[in-house]
Scaffold this motif. Structure first.
Motif, PDB file in Angstrom:
ATOM      1  N   ILE A 249       1.201  -1.553   0.292  1.00 36.15           N
ATOM      2  CA  ILE A 249       0.172   0.699   0.473  1.00 36.15           C
ATOM      3  C   ILE A 249       0.869   1.553  -0.152  1.00 36.15           C
ATOM      4  O   ILE A 249       0.427   2.419  -0.465  1.00 36.15           O
ATOM      5  N   GLY A 250       1.738   1.133   0.030  1.00 34.54           N
ATOM      6  CA  GLY A 250       2.950   2.325   1.308  1.00 34.54           C
ATOM      7  C   GLY A 250       3.502   2.996  -0.554  1.00 34.54           C
ATOM      8  O   GLY A 250       3.772   3.608  -1.152  1.00 34.54           O
ATOM      9  N   HIS A 251       3.703   1.318  -1.971  1.00 32.94           N
ATOM     10  CA  HIS A 251       4.327   1.947  -2.911  1.00 32.94           C
ATOM     11  C   HIS A 251       3.137   2.884  -3.739  1.00 32.94           C
ATOM     12  O   HIS A 251       3.345   3.306  -4.770  1.00 32.94           O
ATOM     13  N   GLU A 252       1.719   1.939  -3.600  1.00 30.90           N
ATOM     14  CA  GLU A 252       0.982   2.315  -4.130  1.00 30.90           C
ATOM     15  C   GLU A 252       0.506   4.332  -3.418  1.00 30.90           C
ATOM     16  O   GLU A 252      -0.297   5.224  -4.686  1.00 30.90           O
ATOM     17  N   LEU A 253       0.604   4.605  -2.750  1.00 31.67           N
ATOM     18  CA  LEU A 253       0.252   5.534  -2.122  1.00 31.67           C
ATOM     19  C   LEU A 253       1.520   6.966  -2.372  1.00 31.67           C
ATOM     20  O   LEU A 253       2.098   7.930  -2.408  1.00 31.67           O
ATOM     21  N   GLY A 254       2.803   6.067  -1.859  1.00 34.33           N
ATOM     22  CA  GLY A 254       3.644   6.872  -2.927  1.00 34.33           C
ATOM     23  C   GLY A 254       3.686   7.559  -4.289  1.00 34.33           C
ATOM     24  O   GLY A 254       4.045   8.393  -5.223  1.00 34.33           O
ATOM     25  N   HIS A 255       2.185   6.755  -5.861  1.00 34.64           N
ATOM     26  CA  HIS A 255       2.311   7.237  -6.503  1.00 34.64           C
ATOM     27  C   HIS A 255       1.607   8.391  -6.486  1.00 34.64           C
ATOM     28  O   HIS A 255       1.159   9.573  -7.339  1.00 34.64           O
ATOM     29  N   PHE A 256       0.294   8.599  -4.928  1.00 37.10           N
ATOM     30  CA  PHE A 256      -0.163   9.915  -5.343  1.00 37.10           C
ATOM     31  C   PHE A 256       0.515  10.658  -4.875  1.00 37.10           C
ATOM     32  O   PHE A 256       0.215  11.976  -4.516  1.00 37.10           O
ATOM     33  N   ARG A 257       1.534  10.541  -3.702  1.00 35.58           N
ATOM     34  CA  ARG A 257       2.890  11.092  -3.802  1.00 35.58           C
ATOM     35  C   ARG A 257       3.137  12.218  -4.534  1.00 35.58           C
ATOM     36  O   ARG A 257       3.244  13.361  -4.460  1.00 35.58           O
ATOM     37  N   ARG A 258       3.751  11.514  -5.151  1.00 34.46           N
ATOM     38  CA  ARG A 258       4.154  12.049  -7.168  1.00 34.46           C
ATOM     39  C   ARG A 258       3.185  12.486  -7.615  1.00 34.46           C
ATOM     40  O   ARG A 258       3.754  12.790  -8.529  1.00 34.46           O
ATOM     41  N   ARG A 259       2.148  12.315  -7.449  1.00 37.06           N
ATOM     42  CA  ARG A 259       0.758  12.821  -8.390  1.00 37.06           C
ATOM     43  C   ARG A 259       0.818  11.888 -10.054  1.00 37.06           C
ATOM     44  O   ARG A 259       0.328  12.453 -11.099  1.00 37.06           O
ATOM     45  N   ASP A 260       1.753  10.333  -9.764  1.00 37.56           N
ATOM     46  CA  ASP A 260       1.582   9.928 -10.402  1.00 37.56           C
ATOM     47  C   ASP A 260       0.292   9.602 -11.262  1.00 37.56           C
ATOM     48  O   ASP A 260       0.200   9.456 -12.562  1.00 37.56           O
ATOM     49  N   THR A 261      -0.969   9.598 -10.482  1.00 37.89           N
ATOM     50  CA  THR A 261      -2.184   8.808 -11.541  1.00 37.89           C
ATOM     51  C   THR A 261      -2.738   9.483 -11.833  1.00 37.89           C
ATOM     52  O   THR A 261      -3.600   9.536 -12.732  1.00 37.89           O
ATOM     53  N   GLU A 262      -2.723  10.897 -10.913  1.00 39.73           N
ATOM     54  CA  GLU A 262      -3.438  12.145 -11.844  1.00 39.73           C
ATOM     55  C   GLU A 262      -3.131  12.182 -13.643  1.00 39.73           C
ATOM     56  O   GLU A 262      -3.016  12.264 -14.342  1.00 39.73           O
ATOM     57  N   ARG A 263      -1.959  11.740 -13.694  1.00 41.34           N
ATOM     58  CA  ARG A 263      -1.317  11.729 -14.558  1.00 41.34           C
ATOM     59  C   ARG A 263      -0.639  10.268 -15.561  1.00 41.34           C
ATOM     60  O   ARG A 263      -1.601  10.109 -16.560  1.00 41.34           O
ATOM     61  N   GLY A 264      -0.342   9.634 -14.429  1.00 38.76           N
ATOM     62  CA  GLY A 264      -0.103   8.043 -15.298  1.00 38.76           C
ATOM     63  C   GLY A 264      -1.121   7.156 -15.376  1.00 38.76           C
ATOM     64  O   GLY A 264      -1.396   6.298 -16.348  1.00 38.76           O
ATOM     65  N   SER A 265      -2.393   7.718 -15.196  1.00 36.92           N
ATOM     66  CA  SER A 265      -3.053   6.325 -15.041  1.00 36.92           C
ATOM     67  C   SER A 265      -3.895   6.999 -16.236  1.00 36.92           C
ATOM     68  O   SER A 265      -4.887   6.240 -16.664  1.00 36.92           O
ATOM     69  N   GLU A 266      -4.096   8.088 -16.145  1.00 40.05           N
ATOM     70  CA  GLU A 266      -4.670   8.912 -17.270  1.00 40.05           C
ATOM     71  C   GLU A 266      -4.537   8.723 -18.553  1.00 40.05           C
ATOM     72  O   GLU A 266      -4.512   8.011 -19.557  1.00 40.05           O
ATOM     73  N   ILE A 267      -3.016   8.453 -18.542  1.00 38.03           N
ATOM     74  CA  ILE A 267      -2.240   8.292 -19.607  1.00 38.03           C
ATOM     75  C   ILE A 267      -2.536   6.845 -20.038  1.00 38.03           C
ATOM     76  O   ILE A 267      -3.365   6.275 -21.481  1.00 38.03           O
ATOM     77  N   CYS A 268      -2.953   5.929 -18.890  1.00 37.05           N
ATOM     78  CA  CYS A 268      -2.565   4.697 -19.746  1.00 37.05           C
ATOM     79  C   CYS A 268      -4.701   4.451 -19.870  1.00 37.05           C
ATOM     80  O   CYS A 268      -4.335   3.580 -20.895  1.00 37.05           O
ATOM     81  N   ALA A 269      -5.285   5.211 -19.325  1.00 42.66           N
ATOM     82  CA  ALA A 269      -6.937   4.958 -19.573  1.00 42.66           C
ATOM     83  C   ALA A 269      -6.947   5.358 -21.289  1.00 42.66           C
ATOM     84  O   ALA A 269      -7.697   4.813 -21.624  1.00 42.66           O
ATOM     85  N   ARG A 270      -6.070   6.722 -21.338  1.00 41.53           N
ATOM     86  CA  ARG A 270      -6.155   7.229 -22.818  1.00 41.53           C
ATOM     87  C   ARG A 270      -5.952   6.411 -23.718  1.00 41.53           C
ATOM     88  O   ARG A 270      -6.360   6.312 -24.989  1.00 41.53           O
ATOM     89  N   PHE A 271      -4.646   5.397 -23.198  1.00 47.42           N
ATOM     90  CA  PHE A 271      -4.546   4.814 -24.280  1.00 47.42           C
ATOM     91  C   PHE A 271      -4.990   3.320 -24.729  1.00 47.42           C
ATOM     92  O   PHE A 271      -4.736   2.662 -25.867  1.00 47.42           O
ATOM     93  N   SER A 272      -5.046   3.266 -23.503  1.00 47.48           N
ATOM     94  CA  SER A 272      -6.584   1.633 -23.475  1.00 47.48           C
ATOM     95  C   SER A 272      -7.466   1.949 -24.644  1.00 47.48           C
ATOM     96  O   SER A 272      -7.735   1.167 -25.180  1.00 47.48           O
ATOM     97  N   LEU A 273      -8.785   3.298 -24.572  1.00 46.44           N
ATOM     98  CA  LEU A 273      -9.288   3.549 -25.576  1.00 46.44           C
ATOM     99  C   LEU A 273      -8.189   3.347 -26.626  1.00 46.44           C
ATOM    100  O   LEU A 273      -9.619   3.401 -27.471  1.00 46.44           O
ATOM    101  N   MET A 274      -7.391   4.428 -27.228  1.00 48.08           N
ATOM    102  CA  MET A 274      -7.063   4.144 -28.617  1.00 48.08           C
ATOM    103  C   MET A 274      -6.566   2.886 -28.876  1.00 48.08           C
ATOM    104  O   MET A 274      -6.747   2.510 -29.922  1.00 48.08           O
ATOM    105  N   TYR A 275      -5.968   2.170 -28.182  1.00 43.02           N
ATOM    106  CA  TYR A 275      -5.572   0.453 -28.523  1.00 43.02           C
ATOM    107  C   TYR A 275      -6.923   0.277 -29.015  1.00 43.02           C
ATOM    108  O   TYR A 275      -7.015  -0.926 -30.249  1.00 43.02           O
TER     109      TYR A 275
END
Length: 494
Positions: free
Chosen positions: A290-316
């Motif tokens: 869970i600390g690993h996952e919260l680390g994404h929140f700390r770096r704001r990776d999820t706001e960018r990374g998960s959106e990018i992955c989701a958009r890439f999935s839509l493109m695919y």
């Protein structure tokens, strides 16, 4: 990427149309020149003028004594078609220019794609800010390519149809044998263009859908306090939602989420906890993951990374819809599919490159909770459990999964071979690096003691701690009247 012939079609189709247009222009120009030579011959007969006539016109004069009459008949046919000769000559020229335009548009689209992908690979900020815009720009380039290609083909077909009608008395309608099949190619181009214009821009906001149930703060306050303590330790934001489910690993996302089977919608930061794993690992191991996952929140990776992955999935998904089940689409469509596939390939490299970099940094956050060795131990255990859980899900679905997992682990110990170094944990937006890279990143040696701890049989504490955290304020377990929280949550999915 293996269909290089589809990429060659990007060049060959416009070149073929350009060559056809040049041939048509030459034919119209030759007919005009023939009329001019015949007029000169009728005014002043000369063998040199006869030799300058086209071969087909000279062939009609072979053995004819009345050359003047034969040439006057040819001139009458040419004069009757004089106006349309000029129009066809113009159509042939425009067709050639449109074909060249399609050729340069295709090359320009490919060069623009490669430059955009190069910039995305070198800048995460560019990837996050421009990937969707680049995809939409590619759609406009490909639409322009199809418009130019269809325009060139239309003019070439009109040329042949006009010529056939003008020479109908001489059997010119046989040209329809060529024109009619090529009309289907034009139809394919127009249909593909319509689909591009209708579907390519139609990419809504990214979202995710998976099996899960939210654990609200009022229902499981102890669990929320525990997660909040981990977030405070890491100086990370607290998730807005905690969701438990059966068929994923630990992950976080900031895209809108639709939970199944309830259909409830969540927005904001969501932390997903896999219920089967939580009943087979220690609280310390779960805290590290869970600390690993919260680390994404700390770096704001999820706001960018998960959106990018989701958009890439839509493109695919859009690309798969265009490709369909047909493994041999028409030639006119192949350059479009090849170009879209090129975009996905090169941008996937960038998405995975920056996603892996984020994962390695998040690993360091997970290591801050209980140390690097504990995090790697939890990671290996999650991978080993994931393989068993996948098999149980395939065999029996979600019904009684935690109990089935506990029974399975009593009978058969967890196993990880050498291939474990190349494995990753299950994730709906998966960009995880292989395990060997993650070990090297944390400077942890995979020794027998570490592997033995990761593959140990679950203890009673491993099976009990999450249930206790899920106890409601009144002492009952959330989602179950019999006090078994994990079982109650699991039943909600079946």
């Amino acid at each position: 990427m293996r269909r290089l012939g589809w990429g060659l079609a990007l060049l060959l189709l416009p070149l073929a149309l350009f060559g056809w247009g040049q041939l048509q222009h030459w034919r119209a120009d030759t007919a005009q020149e023939q009329a001019r030579i015949i007029r000169q011959w009728l005014a002043a007969p000369s063998d040199a003028l006869l030799q300058s006539l086209p071969w087909a016109a000279r062939k009609q004069l072979n053995g004819r004594l009345d050359r003047r009459e034969a040439l006057q008949a040819q001139l009458a046919v040419l004069d009757a078609d004089r106006h349309w000769l000029g129009v066809r000559k113009w159509m042939a020229s425009l067709s050639g220019w449109l074909a060249l335009g399609a050729l340069f548009t295709g090359i320009g689209a490919w060069l623009r794609l490669r430059i955009d992908a190069w910039r995305a690979l070198r800048s995460a900020q560019y990837l996050h800010g421009h990937m969707t815009a680049n995809w939409l720009v590619l759609g406009r380039w490909l639409s322009a390519y199809l418009v130019l290609l269809a325009g060139s083909l239309s003019l070439s077909l009109l040329y042949e149809t006009s010529l056939g009608l003008s020479q109908a008395a001489q059997g010119g309608l046989t040209v329809l044998i060529v024109v009619l099949p090529l009309t289907s190619v034009l139809f394919v181009c127009m249909r593909t263009l319509w689909r591009l214009r209708q579907q390519w821009p139609g990419m809504g906001a990214p979202s995710a859908s998976f099996l899960g149930r939210p654990l609200h703060r009022q229902a499981a306050p102890a669990l929320w306090r525990w997660v909040e303590g981990l977030a405070a330790q890491l100086h990370a934001p607290v998730p807005d939602h905690i969701v438990v489910g059966l068929d994923q690993g630990f992950f976080v996302t900031s895209v809108p989420v639709v939970l199944q089977p309830s259909g409830s919608q969540l927005s904001g930061r969501t932390l997903y906890l896999p219920l089967p794993c939580l009943t087979a690992m220690s609280q310390a191991e779960a805290a590290a993951l869970i600390g690993h996952e919260l680390g994404h929140f700390r770096r704001r990776d999820t706001e960018r990374g998960s959106e990018i992955c989701a958009r890439f999935s839509l493109m695919y998904a859009h690309y798969q819809a265009m490709l369909g089940a047909d493994s041999a689409p028409p030639w006119a469509v192949r350059p479009i599919l090849w170009m879209a596939g090129q975009f996905l390939h090169h941008f996937q490299v960038a998405v995975h490159h920056w996603g892996r970099a984020q994962e390695l940094l998040a690993d360091r956050a997970g290591a801050e909770v209980g140390g690097p060795k504990l995090f790697i131990q939890a990671l290996l255990r999650a991978i080993a459990l994931g393989r068993v859980i996948d098999g149980l899900l395939h065999a029996r679905g979600g019904e009684g999964l935690p109990q089935a997992l506990a029974l399975h682990l009593q009978r058969a110990p967890l196993q990880l071979g050498e291939e474990a170094l190349a494995l990753t944990i299950t994730h709906p937006f998966d960009t995880h690096p292989d395990t060997a890279t993650r070990l090297q990143n944390l400077n942890v040696l995979l020794d027998p003691q570490l592997l033995q701890a990761a593959l140990r049989a679950p203890s009673s504490d491993d099976q009990r701690w999450f249930n206790e955290l899920c106890l409601a304020p009144d002492g009952s377990a959330d989602g179950s009247a019999d006090g078994k929280a994990a079982g109650g949550v699991a039943r909600d999915f079946t």
